[in-house]
Design a protein around this motif. Structure first.
Motif, PDB file in Angstrom:
ATOM      1  N   LEU A  55       0.844  -1.203   0.000  1.00 35.45           N
ATOM      2  CA  LEU A  55       0.000   0.000   0.000  1.00 35.45           C
ATOM      3  C   LEU A  55       0.874   1.245   0.000  1.00 35.45           C
ATOM      4  O   LEU A  55       2.021   1.204   0.465  1.00 35.45           O
ATOM      5  CB  LEU A  55      -0.901   0.022   1.240  1.00 35.45           C
ATOM      6  N   PHE A  56       0.309   2.343  -0.503  1.00 36.83           N
ATOM      7  CA  PHE A  56       1.003   3.631  -0.508  1.00 36.83           C
ATOM      8  C   PHE A  56       0.069   4.711   0.052  1.00 36.83           C
ATOM      9  O   PHE A  56      -1.128   4.725  -0.245  1.00 36.83           O
ATOM     10  CB  PHE A  56       1.420   4.018  -1.938  1.00 36.83           C
ATOM     11  N   TYR A  57       0.661   5.610   0.849  1.00 41.42           N
ATOM     12  CA  TYR A  57      -0.047   6.755   1.429  1.00 41.42           C
ATOM     13  C   TYR A  57       0.782   8.011   1.199  1.00 41.42           C
ATOM     14  O   TYR A  57       2.012   7.970   1.278  1.00 41.42           O
ATOM     15  CB  TYR A  57      -0.211   6.579   2.947  1.00 41.42           C
ATOM     16  N   SER A  58       0.098   9.135   0.961  1.00 37.67           N
ATOM     17  CA  SER A  58       0.809  10.402   0.895  1.00 37.67           C
ATOM     18  C   SER A  58       1.371  10.728   2.272  1.00 37.67           C
ATOM     19  O   SER A  58       0.632  10.734   3.265  1.00 37.67           O
ATOM     20  CB  SER A  58      -0.141  11.516   0.442  1.00 37.67           C
ATOM     21  N   LEU A  59       2.668  11.016   2.340  1.00 36.87           N
ATOM     22  CA  LEU A  59       3.291  11.351   3.624  1.00 36.87           C
ATOM     23  C   LEU A  59       2.707  12.650   4.187  1.00 36.87           C
ATOM     24  O   LEU A  59       2.542  12.792   5.394  1.00 36.87           O
ATOM     25  CB  LEU A  59       4.808  11.483   3.435  1.00 36.87           C
ATOM     26  N   ALA A  60       2.364  13.575   3.291  1.00 35.40           N
ATOM     27  CA  ALA A  60       1.871  14.884   3.731  1.00 35.40           C
ATOM     28  C   ALA A  60       0.468  14.793   4.318  1.00 35.40           C
ATOM     29  O   ALA A  60       0.104  15.562   5.213  1.00 35.40           O
ATOM     30  CB  ALA A  60       1.883  15.873   2.558  1.00 35.40           C
ATOM     31  N   ASP A  61      -0.323  13.866   3.816  1.00 30.08           N
ATOM     32  CA  ASP A  61      -1.708  13.728   4.268  1.00 30.08           C
ATOM     33  C   ASP A  61      -2.134  12.290   4.006  1.00 30.08           C
ATOM     34  O   ASP A  61      -2.498  11.939   2.885  1.00 30.08           O
ATOM     35  CB  ASP A  61      -2.612  14.703   3.512  1.00 30.08           C
ATOM     36  N   THR A  62      -2.103  11.479   5.052  1.00 31.23           N
ATOM     37  CA  THR A  62      -2.318  10.044   4.845  1.00 31.23           C
ATOM     38  C   THR A  62      -3.771   9.699   4.493  1.00 31.23           C
ATOM     39  O   THR A  62      -4.060   8.547   4.199  1.00 31.23           O
ATOM     40  CB  THR A  62      -1.882   9.233   6.079  1.00 31.23           C
ATOM     41  N   SER A  63      -4.660  10.722   4.512  1.00 30.44           N
ATOM     42  CA  SER A  63      -6.013  10.436   4.012  1.00 30.44           C
ATOM     43  C   SER A  63      -5.998  10.278   2.493  1.00 30.44           C
ATOM     44  O   SER A  63      -6.955   9.771   1.911  1.00 30.44           O
ATOM     45  CB  SER A  63      -7.005  11.530   4.428  1.00 30.44           C
ATOM     46  N   GLU A  64      -4.907  10.713   1.852  1.00 29.53           N
ATOM     47  CA  GLU A  64      -4.718  10.415   0.432  1.00 29.53           C
ATOM     48  C   GLU A  64      -3.898   9.132   0.340  1.00 29.53           C
ATOM     49  O   GLU A  64      -2.785   9.052   0.836  1.00 29.53           O
ATOM     50  CB  GLU A  64      -4.008  11.553  -0.307  1.00 29.53           C
ATOM     51  N   ARG A  65      -4.466   8.119  -0.306  1.00 32.79           N
ATOM     52  CA  ARG A  65      -3.816   6.805  -0.328  1.00 32.79           C
ATOM     53  C   ARG A  65      -4.141   6.047  -1.601  1.00 32.79           C
ATOM     54  O   ARG A  65      -4.969   6.471  -2.398  1.00 32.79           O
ATOM     55  CB  ARG A  65      -4.211   5.994   0.902  1.00 32.79           C
ATOM     56  N   TYR A  66      -3.466   4.935  -1.764  1.00 32.78           N
ATOM     57  CA  TYR A  66      -3.631   4.124  -2.978  1.00 32.78           C
ATOM     58  C   TYR A  66      -5.093   3.755  -3.205  1.00 32.78           C
ATOM     59  O   TYR A  66      -5.813   3.385  -2.274  1.00 32.78           O
ATOM     60  CB  TYR A  66      -2.798   2.844  -2.860  1.00 32.78           C
ATOM     61  N   SER A  67      -5.500   3.827  -4.453  1.00 38.79           N
ATOM     62  CA  SER A  67      -6.849   3.408  -4.840  1.00 38.79           C
ATOM     63  C   SER A  67      -6.747   2.388  -5.965  1.00 38.79           C
ATOM     64  O   SER A  67      -6.388   2.730  -7.103  1.00 38.79           O
ATOM     65  CB  SER A  67      -7.673   4.611  -5.302  1.00 38.79           C
ATOM     66  N   ALA A  68      -7.049   1.149  -5.637  1.00 35.91           N
ATOM     67  CA  ALA A  68      -7.031   0.100  -6.663  1.00 35.91           C
ATOM     68  C   ALA A  68      -8.059   0.406  -7.752  1.00 35.91           C
ATOM     69  O   ALA A  68      -7.792   0.233  -8.948  1.00 35.91           O
ATOM     70  CB  ALA A  68      -7.333  -1.255  -6.012  1.00 35.91           C
TER      71      ALA A  68
END
Ligand SMILES: [Zn+2]
Length: 220
Positions: A55-68
């Motif tokens: 999985l990947f998450y934005s470090l700046a805002d982890t509410s932004e993350r990978y979407s299959a």
């Protein structure tokens, strides 16, 4: 901000001796790491036939993350391979797969869980360790919880989609040393569950270590 990676700046070949990070994730274990924009995460299937739930998450805002779902929609194709843009839940490119010696990776089947294992393999698997537990451990290191686990990429996992739309989980196709290179388009937290599933043919019924390396082309 331009989220599209600059392909003309890509390294032609990454020299393993110049990796800024090099770690072997033991069989069954979770891992997390920070991959900065412009850096390349290499995941190596050391012995082959190992499912690497990622999985990947934005470090700046982890509410932004990978979407299959968005990744499949963006490609118009169900598998992850060279050139696949890994999309976030708000439509940004998180990273791009820039090299892939295996050729095809699943992002439809999700991570194994105790619940799914009971359905797939029987009640005796109820207390077996699963990727969902690994992800919970991995994400707790970054202040995240069970609710932050989203459908993932299964690198090296062979999940053919059959003509009727069903997913088949069959023998893995990765060979020892196969790898993927993932170029980060923003600063990312990457989480891996090195799948502990022993009932799964695509794991060769025998979980094995995987190696992660990070390269920084700017300083390599
Ligand atoms: Zn698993």
């Amino acid at each position: 901000m331009n989220q599209r990676p600059n392909f003309s700046a890509l390294p032609v070949a990454l020299d393993p001796a110049k990796a800024i990070y090099d770690f072997t994730i033991p069989a069954n274990q979770p891992w997390t790491g920070i991959v900065r924009r412009g850096q390349v995460l290499r995941i190596i299937d050391v012995e082959g036939q190992q499912a690497v739930d990622t999985l990947f998450y934005s470090l700046a805002d982890t509410s932004e993350r990978y979407s299959a779902q968005d990744t499949i929609l963006e490609q118009g194709a169900p598998y992850v391979t060279t050139g696949t843009r890994l999309m976030s839940n708000i439509g940004n490119v998180l990273a791009t797969v820039v090299a892939d010696t295996c050729g095809r990776h699943d992002t439809s089947a999700g991570a194994c869980s105790c619940e799914a294992n009971i359905v797939r393999f029987g009640h005796h698997t109820k207390y077996m360790h699963a990727c969902r537990e690994n992800f919970i451990v991995a994400m707790s290191r970054h202040g995240m919880t069970k609710r932050d686990i989203v459908p993932n990429i299964n690198f090296f996992m062979n999940v053919p989609i059959e003509p009727d739309g069903k997913l088949a989980i069959v023998d893995g196709v990765s060979r020892p040393g196969d790898h993927v290179d993932i170029l980060a388009a923003m600063d990312l937290i990457s989480a891996i569950s090195n799948c502990p599933q022993v009932n799964n043919p695509c794991n060769g019924f025998n979980p094995t270590p995987v190696r992660v390396m990070i390269f920084d082309p700017a300083i390599a």
